[in-house]
Design a protein around this motif. Structure first.
Motif, PDB file in Angstrom:
ATOM      1  N   ILE A 319       0.901  -1.671   0.120  1.00 28.18           N
ATOM      2  CA  ILE A 319      -0.265   0.376  -0.093  1.00 28.18           C
ATOM      3  C   ILE A 319       0.955   1.280   0.035  1.00 28.18           C
ATOM      4  O   ILE A 319       1.522   1.831   1.012  1.00 28.18           O
ATOM      5  N   ALA A 320       0.456   1.969  -1.426  1.00 29.50           N
ATOM      6  CA  ALA A 320       1.756   2.537  -1.603  1.00 29.50           C
ATOM      7  C   ALA A 320       1.438   4.243  -0.431  1.00 29.50           C
ATOM      8  O   ALA A 320       1.555   5.119  -0.257  1.00 29.50           O
ATOM      9  N   ASN A 321      -0.124   4.417  -1.123  1.00 27.85           N
ATOM     10  CA  ASN A 321      -0.540   5.851  -0.300  1.00 27.85           C
ATOM     11  C   ASN A 321      -2.045   6.174  -0.139  1.00 27.85           C
ATOM     12  O   ASN A 321      -2.723   4.269  -0.589  1.00 27.85           O
ATOM     13  N   PRO A 322      -2.468   6.497   0.388  1.00 29.75           N
ATOM     14  CA  PRO A 322      -4.299   6.309   0.213  1.00 29.75           C
ATOM     15  C   PRO A 322      -5.115   5.691  -0.676  1.00 29.75           C
ATOM     16  O   PRO A 322      -5.656   5.596  -0.684  1.00 29.75           O
ATOM     17  N   ARG A 323      -4.337   7.279  -1.828  1.00 29.07           N
ATOM     18  CA  ARG A 323      -5.112   6.836  -3.061  1.00 29.07           C
ATOM     19  C   ARG A 323      -5.289   5.487  -3.161  1.00 29.07           C
ATOM     20  O   ARG A 323      -6.385   5.086  -3.333  1.00 29.07           O
ATOM     21  N   HIS A 324      -4.267   4.937  -3.015  1.00 32.42           N
ATOM     22  CA  HIS A 324      -3.834   3.258  -3.743  1.00 32.42           C
ATOM     23  C   HIS A 324      -4.803   2.377  -2.824  1.00 32.42           C
ATOM     24  O   HIS A 324      -5.471   1.462  -3.221  1.00 32.42           O
ATOM     25  N   ALA A 325      -4.642   2.902  -1.521  1.00 31.33           N
ATOM     26  CA  ALA A 325      -5.219   2.065   0.192  1.00 31.33           C
ATOM     27  C   ALA A 325      -7.138   1.824  -0.698  1.00 31.33           C
ATOM     28  O   ALA A 325      -7.286   1.209  -0.443  1.00 31.33           O
ATOM     29  N   LEU A 326      -7.620   2.478  -1.407  1.00 36.69           N
ATOM     30  CA  LEU A 326      -9.167   3.023  -1.435  1.00 36.69           C
ATOM     31  C   LEU A 326      -9.162   2.212  -2.685  1.00 36.69           C
ATOM     32  O   LEU A 326     -10.734   3.216  -2.731  1.00 36.69           O
ATOM     33  N   ILE A 327      -8.830   2.705  -3.836  1.00 36.70           N
ATOM     34  CA  ILE A 327      -9.101   1.785  -4.990  1.00 36.70           C
ATOM     35  C   ILE A 327     -10.202   0.236  -4.426  1.00 36.70           C
ATOM     36  O   ILE A 327      -9.158  -0.557  -4.175  1.00 36.70           O
ATOM     37  N   GLY A 328     -11.320   0.470  -5.099  1.00 40.41           N
ATOM     38  CA  GLY A 328     -12.129  -0.868  -5.138  1.00 40.41           C
ATOM     39  C   GLY A 328     -12.821  -1.461  -4.217  1.00 40.41           C
ATOM     40  O   GLY A 328     -11.830  -1.505  -2.726  1.00 40.41           O
ATOM     41  N   ARG A 329     -13.161  -2.416  -4.345  1.00 43.72           N
ATOM     42  CA  ARG A 329     -13.937  -3.340  -3.404  1.00 43.72           C
ATOM     43  C   ARG A 329     -12.313  -3.937  -2.170  1.00 43.72           C
ATOM     44  O   ARG A 329     -13.139  -4.373  -0.958  1.00 43.72           O
ATOM     45  N   ASP A 330     -11.750  -4.023  -2.684  1.00 45.19           N
ATOM     46  CA  ASP A 330     -10.460  -4.834  -2.040  1.00 45.19           C
ATOM     47  C   ASP A 330      -9.787  -3.365  -1.470  1.00 45.19           C
ATOM     48  O   ASP A 330      -8.803  -4.274  -0.808  1.00 45.19           O
ATOM     49  N   GLY A 331     -10.222  -2.375  -1.463  1.00 42.97           N
ATOM     50  CA  GLY A 331      -9.271  -1.593  -0.928  1.00 42.97           C
ATOM     51  C   GLY A 331      -9.541  -1.803   0.618  1.00 42.97           C
ATOM     52  O   GLY A 331     -10.274  -2.094   1.319  1.00 42.97           O
ATOM     53  N   ILE A 332      -9.222  -0.561   1.730  1.00 46.02           N
ATOM     54  CA  ILE A 332      -8.701  -0.181   2.747  1.00 46.02           C
ATOM     55  C   ILE A 332      -8.739   1.480   3.309  1.00 46.02           C
ATOM     56  O   ILE A 332      -8.383   2.075   2.601  1.00 46.02           O
ATOM     57  N   ALA A 333     -10.119   1.932   4.003  1.00 52.52           N
ATOM     58  CA  ALA A 333     -10.352   3.071   4.109  1.00 52.52           C
ATOM     59  C   ALA A 333     -10.290   3.600   5.777  1.00 52.52           C
ATOM     60  O   ALA A 333      -9.848   2.691   6.413  1.00 52.52           O
ATOM     61  N   LEU A 334      -9.451   4.527   5.607  1.00 53.77           N
ATOM     62  CA  LEU A 334      -9.366   4.956   7.491  1.00 53.77           C
ATOM     63  C   LEU A 334     -10.564   6.323   7.239  1.00 53.77           C
ATOM     64  O   LEU A 334     -10.873   7.218   7.035  1.00 53.77           O
ATOM     65  N   VAL A 335     -10.790   6.223   8.759  1.00 54.95           N
ATOM     66  CA  VAL A 335     -11.422   6.917   9.507  1.00 54.95           C
ATOM     67  C   VAL A 335     -10.275   7.548  10.544  1.00 54.95           C
ATOM     68  O   VAL A 335     -10.534   6.830  11.499  1.00 54.95           O
ATOM     69  N   PRO A 336      -9.786   8.864   9.988  1.00 55.25           N
ATOM     70  CA  PRO A 336      -8.205   9.546  10.817  1.00 55.25           C
ATOM     71  C   PRO A 336      -8.845   9.717  12.099  1.00 55.25           C
ATOM     72  O   PRO A 336     -10.213   9.858  12.635  1.00 55.25           O
ATOM     73  N   GLU A 337      -8.025  10.034  12.765  1.00 53.30           N
ATOM     74  CA  GLU A 337      -7.681  10.224  14.078  1.00 53.30           C
ATOM     75  C   GLU A 337      -8.153  11.730  14.156  1.00 53.30           C
ATOM     76  O   GLU A 337      -8.666  11.992  14.745  1.00 53.30           O
ATOM     77  N   ASP A 338      -7.844  12.911  13.316  1.00 57.85           N
ATOM     78  CA  ASP A 338      -8.090  14.513  13.780  1.00 57.85           C
ATOM     79  C   ASP A 338      -8.661  14.113  12.744  1.00 57.85           C
ATOM     80  O   ASP A 338      -8.279  15.175  11.205  1.00 57.85           O
ATOM     81  N   ARG A 339      -9.891  15.327  13.409  1.00 56.58           N
ATOM     82  CA  ARG A 339     -10.796  15.258  12.038  1.00 56.58           C
ATOM     83  C   ARG A 339     -10.722  16.343  11.347  1.00 56.58           C
ATOM     84  O   ARG A 339     -10.894  16.244  10.037  1.00 56.58           O
ATOM     85  N   PRO A 340     -10.447  17.848  11.899  1.00 53.85           N
ATOM     86  CA  PRO A 340     -10.394  18.734  11.039  1.00 53.85           C
ATOM     87  C   PRO A 340      -9.144  18.577  10.276  1.00 53.85           C
ATOM     88  O   PRO A 340      -8.468  19.188   9.130  1.00 53.85           O
ATOM     89  N   GLY A 341      -8.389  18.383  10.786  1.00 55.71           N
ATOM     90  CA  GLY A 341      -6.740  18.195  10.283  1.00 55.71           C
ATOM     91  C   GLY A 341      -6.630  17.282   9.107  1.00 55.71           C
ATOM     92  O   GLY A 341      -6.571  17.178   8.199  1.00 55.71           O
ATOM     93  N   GLN A 342      -7.524  16.306   8.703  1.00 52.78           N
ATOM     94  CA  GLN A 342      -6.948  14.704   8.144  1.00 52.78           C
ATOM     95  C   GLN A 342      -7.928  14.237   7.557  1.00 52.78           C
ATOM     96  O   GLN A 342      -8.260  13.922   6.495  1.00 52.78           O
ATOM     97  N   GLY A 343      -9.181  14.461   8.388  1.00 52.41           N
ATOM     98  CA  GLY A 343     -10.349  14.200   7.922  1.00 52.41           C
ATOM     99  C   GLY A 343     -11.970  14.607   6.827  1.00 52.41           C
ATOM    100  O   GLY A 343     -12.366  14.615   5.553  1.00 52.41           O
ATOM    101  N   LEU A 344     -11.961  16.357   7.081  1.00 52.32           N
ATOM    102  CA  LEU A 344     -12.501  17.028   6.505  1.00 52.32           C
ATOM    103  C   LEU A 344     -12.425  18.410   6.058  1.00 52.32           C
ATOM    104  O   LEU A 344     -11.493  19.058   6.795  1.00 52.32           O
TER     105      LEU A 344
END
Lengths: 499, 328
Positions: A319-344
């Protein structure tokens, strides 16, 4: 006499009423808790008290005098200081520089007096018996919990008559949280007023003399803490009896392995974690803070560099980067720790946030289809019951719980079936917490595989199927059904395995 | 459309300001509103507008491109040298120069996105290096005049319409579509609002950054060639004034210089405001020094009208009006 008295307080944002006819009174020497769901108006209320927001209508009195601070400085001059939930510190300054920011002791030449700064900081830490914290350390190198301590120190440094603590314990590990609770009692005993917001009923119970309940932008009731039961409080908070916080735990895990991690290492904190996560399983991650949990989640998402092997649905993956992680049904998604800094994106709309990760799902030959985007947005707003005026409302104006739902929606739209949830209920109200737990179980039943970190021990005991306890960057123990308890998690987190 | 305008109040303001400025100018120099003068103002604005196109992308994405002057200048000089006054070579020289401009931008973008060099340093260095290379290459000697074909593109007309306005219109359409209707636009606004959130949301941040700088190099190179056609020849320093105007046009057009907001439609208004302003100032009979002072001050005021503080003032004005109508 009341130290502070408020009546008819109203605040609107555009067409949305954030606070309507709120009543409140509190006296010196008490700890007064504010409870209510996210979006109930507590945050707006304390922003008005602290001078950050101006009310549209209403009467505020401080010691019988009209009180209408034009800005936080004016409020502080009158002895009102707030410690806010979203941290407002400067990453490039040291701990001590942040605490005394703009109020630094000066030398005769008007430069900052470094020695006095250090002395005052140590005195402050000493006076309130702060947990260990290096005054010279740069803020950006601190953990979220340590930053919260700095924020608290900054509030206390102003020596306020009224100290407002907004969710101050939610980012703190158990020991520090306990220290803070004891501290509020100490401050109240000195004849000052502590206004305390927490979503943890146990904390409110432990320290509050009285409490005021908010619901849908108004104050519903005030009680003497000893004269009201938990059930009554929760019922008044959500306007109906809460059936239960934690959902029924039906085992939905299959034999299929969704995520297999072997000897994963990242930085100095994650030193070789190995485990398996099954389809339909909710796997908890516990342990003392700073034992590799953050690094584990970030490296699985491709947001930090790591070595070791990762298999997704049986296939070895890099998994090289988040873009790579998020691709497709075999992907992997993250709800991150820092809402304003990383999430929204706070300055963008709910719609733009929800669909940010799935733009290709409504793009035709390079052009966006507004209609198909609207359908995706509606699907998530309905499914997660996101409370927003319209999808065009700016994400930054939503309550914490609804912001978290938007991030969940963004990740669910990606269709990745391995979900990484990093402390998803931090700063989220009881009602929304229950919804999030139920959602986790529902998703698991639909075949999602969920890795769930929480800083709240009872959540780890009651929600996941199994719990991994990390110690020094490795899996110290895996607690299966029936063996999970707060004590067992703590024991594994602290003690070496006793055979 | 109405939601586009409420969300882009600043763009509307920029056009309003442009109209006011136009009327003021007409007051001081009545000939300004004549057809021929308006046409030549539009042509001059087109050069600013084309340079500002790439700069708009870069600034929305949270960066800045300071290499524009010498990308523009290099394109102009290389074109005249390689064509030597002939039209025919232009068919391979023009594409080559556009690719070269984009390649400089690509290098800027890679420096910023992959190697983490701050945009100001990266693009400023590129600017200085290009300047040095061109000085070495030409030895400071004058270059041949521009090919006739490029002159036609810059000052020629199709009927009453200057060709360059058609070029500008096509570019404006493409840029607006990219910003409003394409995935690229979504990625760009997200990137400029918060690079970390964009990264955590799967936005191809590095690719988007590199594309913005490449488009900026491309538009600067195009402007350099067209400008050569306009003045008949290339000369050293011809791009220098376009650094400030490209940034000012974007800022006047309502973009936050910190990224995450703005639109090329606003930058068009910005380019027009700046060009009208340069037409107004000579009519005031000021010395050239005083002209620069006024020019700078007007831009400063225009840009600050869109700042947070003024935005809240506007908010108060609009809100009071609304309450009045509700009360009626």
């Amino acid at each position: 006499m009341d130290l502070i008295e408020v009546s008819g307080l109203t605040k609107r944002y555009g067409g949305i009423v954030a606070l309507s006819e709120a009543q409140f009174s509190a006296w010196a020497g008490e700890v007064h808790a504010l409870v209510g769901e996210n979006g109930a108006g507590k945050s707006t209320f304390i922003q008005i008290l602290s001078g950050a927001v101006h009310p549209d209508e209403g009467k505020l009195q401080l010691e019988g005098q009209p009180y209408s601070p034009i800005n936080p400085d004016a409020a502080q001059a009158l002895g009102v200081a707030a410690v806010f939930q979203e941290l407002s510190l400067i990453p490039d300054l040291a701990v001590e520089q942040n605490i005394w920011f703009r109020r630094e002791p000066r030398t005769a030449l008007l430069t900052v007096d470094g020695k006095a700064l250090r002395r005052k900081t140590l005195e402050l830490f000493d006076k309130y018996r702060f947990p260990p914290l290096d005054p010279a350390r740069e803020l950006r190198r601190l953990t979220l919990a340590e930053r919260q301590l700095v924020e608290i120190a900054k509030g206390l440094a102003k020596d306020p008559r009224i100290l407002i603590l907004d969710e101050a314990t939610s980012a703190l590990p158990a020991k520090e949280a306990e220290w803070l609770l004891a501290l509020t009692r100490q401050i109240a005993a000195e004849g000052r007023l502590v206004i305390f917001i927490s979503h943890r009923m146990g904390e409110v119970r432990a320290i509050a003399d009285r409490l005021t309940i908010f619901r849908n932008g108004s104050t519903v009731a005030s009680h003497v803490a000893t004269a009201v039961s938990d059930d009554e409080i929760v019922t008044q908070m959500i306007g109906r009896p809460l059936v239960r916080l934690y959902p029924e735990r039906k085992a939905t895990a299959t034999e299929r392995i969704a995520l297999k991690v072997d000897d994963l290492r990242s930085g100095s904190r994650l030193t070789g974690a190995s485990f398996e996560l099954r389809e339909g399983e909710v796997l908890g991650v516990g342990g003392l803070q700073g034992h590799g949990q953050r690094e584990l989640f970030q490296s699985l998402f491709g947001a930090s560099r790591a070595t070791g092997s990762i298999e997704l649905w049986g296939k070895p993956t890099q998994i090289a980067n988040p873009r790579h992680a998020l691709i497709g049904r075999d992907g992997i998604a993250l709800v991150p720790e820092d809402r304003p800094g990383q999430g929204l994106l706070l300055t963008k709309s709910v719609r733009e946030n929800l669909t940010l990760s799935v733009i290709r799902r409504f793009t035709d030959k390079g052009f966006l289809s507004r209609g198909r985007e609207a359908a995706l947005v509606k699907e998530m707003v309905d499914f997660l019951r996101i409370k927003a005026g319209t999808p065009e409302q700016l994400a930054g104006t939503l309550s914490g719980g609804n912001q978290q739902k938007v991030i969940f929606g963004k990740m669910l739209l990606t269709e990745a079936r391995v979900l990484l949830l990093y402390d998803p209920t931090r700063g989220v109200d009881v009602g929304t917490k229950g919804e999030i737990f139920q959602l986790m179980r529902d998703l698991a039943a639909r075949g999602y595989a969920i890795l769930f970190y929480s800083s709240d021990l009872p959540e780890l005991v009651h929600v996941p199927d199994r719990v991994l306890v990390l110690r020094s960057g490795r899996v110290a123990a895996t607690l299966g059904a029936g063996r999970v308890s707060e004590e067992a998690i703590l024991r594994a987190a602290v003690l070496d395995e006793a055979a | 459309m109405s939601s586009f305008l409420t969300r882009n109040r600043l763009i509307l303001l920029a056009y309003l300001g442009m109209v006011v400025l136009l009327l003021v100018t007409a007051l001081f120099s009545p000939g300004f509103l004549s057809e021929s003068n308006l046409r030549s103002t539009l042509v001059l604005a087109a050069f600013v507008g084309i340079v500002a196109l790439g700069q708009t992308f870069v600034i929305i994405g949270g960066g800045i491109d300071l290499s524009i002057p010498w990308v523009l200048n290099s394109a102009a000089i290389l074109m005249t040298l390689l064509c030597a006054g002939q039209d025919l070579p232009l068919f391979w020289v023009a594409p080559l120069i556009l690719v070269g401009g984009a390649a400089i931008g690509l290098i800027n973008g890679v420096g910023v996105a992959i190697f983490g060099v701050p945009p100001i340093i990266m693009t400023l260095a590129a600017n200085v290096i290009l300047q040095g290379l061109i000085l070495v290459y030409t030895g400071g000697s004058p270059t041949p005049s521009a090919p006739e074909l490029i002159k036609f593109l810059s000052v020629g007309r199709l009927g009453p319409v200057p060709v360059i306005l058609l070029i500008w219109a096509v570019l404006a359409l493409v840029a607006s579509l990219l910003l409003s209707k394409a995935a690229f636009g979504r990625h760009l606004y997200a990137l400029g609002s918060s690079a970390t959130v964009a990264e955590f949301s799967g936005v191809p941040t590095a690719r988007t950054i590199i594309l913005t700088y490449a488009s900026s190099g491309l538009s600067a190179a195009l402007a350099g060639m067209l400008l050569t056609g306009y003045s008949g020849q290339a000369y050293l320093g011809m791009g220098d004034s376009y650094l400030f105007t490209s940034i000012a046009a974007v800022a006047i057009g309502g973009a936050s210089i910190l990224g995450g907001s703005g639109h090329y439609l606003g930058s068009i208004a910005g380019a027009l405001v700046l060009t009208i302003l340069t037409g107004l100032l000579p009519a005031l009979n000021l010395s050239s020094g005083a002209l620069l002072v006024v020019y700078g001050a007007v831009i400063l005021v225009t840009v600050s009208l869109g700042s947070e503080t003024f935005a809240s003032l506007w908010g108060l004005v609009f809100k009071n009006k609304k309450q009045k109508t509700e009360g009626d």
